[in-house]
Design a protein around this motif. Structure first.
Motif, PDB file in Angstrom:
ATOM      1  N   SER A   3      -8.681  -6.972  -8.624  1.00  0.00           N
ATOM      2  CA  SER A   3      -9.303  -7.597  -9.382  1.00  0.00           C
ATOM      3  C   SER A   3     -10.697  -6.655 -10.465  1.00  0.00           C
ATOM      4  O   SER A   3     -10.935  -5.769 -10.978  1.00  0.00           O
ATOM      5  CB  SER A   3      -9.662  -8.596  -9.914  1.00  0.00           C
ATOM      6  OG  SER A   3      -8.966  -9.670 -10.481  1.00  0.00           O
ATOM      7  N   ALA A   4     -11.004  -5.555  -8.792  1.00  0.00           N
ATOM      8  CA  ALA A   4     -11.719  -5.228  -8.938  1.00  0.00           C
ATOM      9  C   ALA A   4     -11.874  -3.662  -9.381  1.00  0.00           C
ATOM     10  O   ALA A   4     -12.040  -2.380  -9.661  1.00  0.00           O
ATOM     11  CB  ALA A   4     -12.117  -4.576  -7.290  1.00  0.00           C
ATOM     12  N   GLY A   5     -10.332  -3.113  -8.638  1.00  0.00           N
ATOM     13  CA  GLY A   5      -9.544  -2.287 -10.076  1.00  0.00           C
ATOM     14  C   GLY A   5      -9.223  -0.440  -8.764  1.00  0.00           C
ATOM     15  O   GLY A   5      -9.619   0.957  -9.504  1.00  0.00           O
ATOM     16  N   VAL A   6      -9.752  -0.775  -8.015  1.00  0.00           N
ATOM     17  CA  VAL A   6      -9.004   0.455  -7.152  1.00  0.00           C
ATOM     18  C   VAL A   6      -7.991   0.383  -5.854  1.00  0.00           C
ATOM     19  O   VAL A   6      -7.376  -0.747  -6.508  1.00  0.00           O
ATOM     20  CB  VAL A   6     -10.412  -0.061  -5.574  1.00  0.00           C
ATOM     21  CG1 VAL A   6     -11.465   0.306  -6.938  1.00  0.00           C
ATOM     22  CG2 VAL A   6     -10.466  -1.140  -5.298  1.00  0.00           C
ATOM     23  N   PRO A   7      -7.286   1.193  -6.057  1.00  0.00           N
ATOM     24  CA  PRO A   7      -6.197   1.345  -4.840  1.00  0.00           C
ATOM     25  C   PRO A   7      -5.989   0.398  -4.260  1.00  0.00           C
ATOM     26  O   PRO A   7      -7.346  -0.123  -3.052  1.00  0.00           O
ATOM     27  CB  PRO A   7      -5.443   2.729  -4.787  1.00  0.00           C
ATOM     28  CG  PRO A   7      -7.081   3.127  -5.236  1.00  0.00           C
ATOM     29  CD  PRO A   7      -8.461   2.011  -5.631  1.00  0.00           C
ATOM     30  N   GLY A   8      -5.492  -0.162  -3.740  1.00  0.00           N
ATOM     31  CA  GLY A   8      -4.255  -1.572  -2.804  1.00  0.00           C
ATOM     32  C   GLY A   8      -3.430  -2.484  -3.228  1.00  0.00           C
ATOM     33  O   GLY A   8      -3.231  -2.882  -4.170  1.00  0.00           O
ATOM     34  N   GLY A   9      -2.966  -2.667  -2.230  1.00  0.00           N
ATOM     35  CA  GLY A   9      -1.177  -3.486  -2.519  1.00  0.00           C
ATOM     36  C   GLY A   9      -1.674  -5.514  -2.095  1.00  0.00           C
ATOM     37  O   GLY A   9      -3.064  -5.038  -1.847  1.00  0.00           O
ATOM     38  N   ILE A  10      -0.363  -5.670  -2.465  1.00  0.00           N
ATOM     39  CA  ILE A  10      -0.793  -7.120  -1.903  1.00  0.00           C
ATOM     40  C   ILE A  10       0.443  -7.823  -1.273  1.00  0.00           C
ATOM     41  O   ILE A  10       0.433  -8.778  -0.595  1.00  0.00           O
ATOM     42  CB  ILE A  10      -0.817  -8.044  -3.756  1.00  0.00           C
ATOM     43  CG1 ILE A  10       0.460  -8.096  -4.540  1.00  0.00           C
ATOM     44  CG2 ILE A  10      -2.411  -7.245  -4.784  1.00  0.00           C
ATOM     45  CD1 ILE A  10       0.892  -8.792  -5.226  1.00  0.00           C
TER      46      ILE A  10
END
Length: 540
Positions: free
Chosen positions: A335-342
């Motif tokens: 939710s912070a809005g930085v690049p990264g997957g789940i």
């Protein structure tokens, strides 16, 4: 595809027509391989950087624990710098925020733009900073989006048509997943099942050659071993199948809970309009640093935590704490809005669920002691399926990542149960939910049309079982006025459609549309050719 039509124009000789198509197909396979090489190189470089950063972060934690008075402040301080910088960099390419997979899907639907020279550097640097700061994010989202950008770069350099460009974007995305996890077959299946939903020879062949090329680079640099090295797995007797049904229900419920929690976290973040992205990322990085001082296992993607669980080194009483901490930190990090997957964080959560149920089963039934790692492997795939709703991708991915396939029966059973439970709970698949959010935000922001009105292009759609178009005649369909249905591919047959032509499930439709209205037309065809059972469940 447009080039294929151009190659065959002006000749009715079947042999020449076949040769033209064959030459075009071979050329496309070579282009797919080139896209795979570029995507694989970028993906492996990203993996190597993340590995070095993680080693550096672990060394800092060891040093911080040697200073009890104020050592716990070290990681939050570094997190403010790295997280804030990642958030600031993302403002230069807002489409790099989050996983990037929904953005790739929107690009393939011609709903959003992809600018490869902007995405690759921002996604690479900001993603490394965010994950390195300890945010609970995975590497696969960045590698998929950067792989898609690599596919576009290859297409632009070769000056290919828009239709070929989209195919190469999909090929690069699959190659990115293959490079992220040393899983070439999962990369192919991901393109077919999630990105394109299309088993045409071009999609299959291009994705296959791209993923093979990317995996060749991966194995050359990182070695041929699977991502998770699991040893001495015990066989699972048939009497354990009821326990795997319970595991499927648990992963289905918790998977649906993850999707709802992530949607809620993103909606809350949207309301914080006065808080800039860099500040949100910095605050979450501070929290991650504090939590990581006491629970370092939950930081980053969580690769080493998965290996610990699969080695049966995580005690039963610790698992609930690790699960809650990882779950909440993943929601806040995304939710912070930085690049990264789940992908990787949810695989971590899946292993914890499986290990928990496996260890409890061992206490209740002494003959099952030591089987917790097997439960964890099956649970990884089931939790993935419950969240993403891509069962083939989840099953193939876990098999390739662990190098084990002897638990195929409980694996299939658990994934089916998890899928049914998650669907029954009415939640959208995670990437479908994220895609709808992105498209709605794009409309509210008034994004301009992506193409010129005076140019035409060819789109391909597939008639799914249970869709409104399945079993319907062409004249009875309410086709968009801006398109022309030119052919129906049914197996090896190519049918010139008439008003009386009945469409069947599995038919591949080729449609000519103006480039400027391609996104709108694809959206309309999506309503006609895709099964809407999930939407009916959600609305009820």
């Amino acid at each position: 595809m447009k080039n294929e039509a151009v190659l065959s124009k002006g000749t009715s000789n079947p042999a020449i027509l076949w040769l033209n198509r064959y030459n075009f197909f071979l050329r496309f396979l070579l282009e797919g391989s080139l896209a795979g090489i570029v995507a694989g190189t970028v993906g492996i470089a990203f993996r190597l950087v993340l590995t070095e950063i993680e080693i550096y972060r672990n060394n800092i934690l060891i040093w911080a624990h040697s200073i009890p008075a104020w050592g716990w402040l070290i990681l939050p301080f570094l997190g403010v710098l790295a997280g804030g910088l990642a958030g600031w960099l993302t403002t230069f390419a807002p489409e790099t925020a989050g996983s990037g997979i929904p953005h790739v899907e929107a690009v393939l639907m011609r709903q959003q733009r992809l600018v490869w020279w902007r995405i690759i550097p921002v996604k690479f640097i900001a993603g490394a900073l965010a994950i390195g700061a300890g945010l609970s994010l995975g590497r696969e989202g960045p590698t998929v989006q950067m792989g898609a950008a690599a596919g576009q770069a290859v297409s632009k350099s070769l000056m290919r048509t828009k239709a070929e460009e989209l195919q190469l974007i999909a090929c690069g995305a699959g190659a990115g997943l293959a490079a992220a996890f040393n899983a070439p077959l999962a990369g192919v299946v991901f393109v077919l099942e999630e990105l394109r939903r299309n088993f045409s020879p071009y999609v299959l062949g291009g994705a296959l050659t791209a993923s093979i090329a990317a995996d060749l680079i991966s194995q050359k640099i990182l070695g041929p071993l699977p991502t998770f090295q699991v040893k001495n797995l015990l066989p699972l007797p048939l009497t354990t199948l009821p326990l795997f049904v319970i595991l499927g229900v648990a992963t289905g419920v918790l998977g649906a809970s993850f999707n709802r929690a992530l949607q809620g976290g993103l909606e809350l973040a949207d309301k914080l309009t006065k808080v800039p992205r860099w500040l949100r990322a910095a605050l979450v990085a501070v929290l991650a640093g504090v939590v990581g001082y006491f629970l370092p296992e939950v930081l980053g993607g969580g690769h080493f935590l998965v290996e610990s669980v699969l080695a049966n080194k995580v005690a039963l009483q610790v698992i609930p704490l690790l699960f809650i901490a990882k779950f909440l930190l993943t929601i806040m990090s995304y939710s912070a809005g930085v690049p990264g997957g789940i992908f990787l964080p949810l695989l971590v959560l899946g292993t914890l669920i499986g290990s928990f149920i496996g260890q409890i089963s061992g206490y209740l039934f002494p003959s099952l002691q030591g089987m917790a790692p097997s439960f964890a492997i099956v649970s990884m795939a089931a939790y993935f399926v419950a969240i993403v709703r891509a069962p083939l991708t989840g099953i193939v991915l876990i098999i390739e990542m662990t190098g084990h396939y002897q638990h195929m029966l409980p694996l299939l059973l658990t994934c089916v149960v998890a899928y049914i439970v998650a669907e029954a709970l009415g939640t959208l698949p995670i990437y479908e939910m994220l895609l709808e959010r992105d498209l709605m935000k794009g409309r509210s922001d008034g994004e301009a049309s992506l193409s010129c009105e005076d140019k035409t292009t060819v789109i391909e759609v597939v008639v799914e079982s249970g869709s409104p178009a399945s079993g319907c005649r062409v004249k009875d369909l309410k086709l968009p006025s801006e398109c022309l249905l030119v052919s129906v591919n049914r197996g090896t047959r190519e049918i010139i459609p008439r008003g009386s032509t009945k469409l069947l499930e599995g038919d591949h439709l080729k449609v000519i549309v103006p480039e400027g209205k391609a996104g709108k037309v694809i959206e309309e065809f999506d309503k006609l050719t895709r099964c809407r059972v999930r939407n009916r469940v959600s609305s009820s």
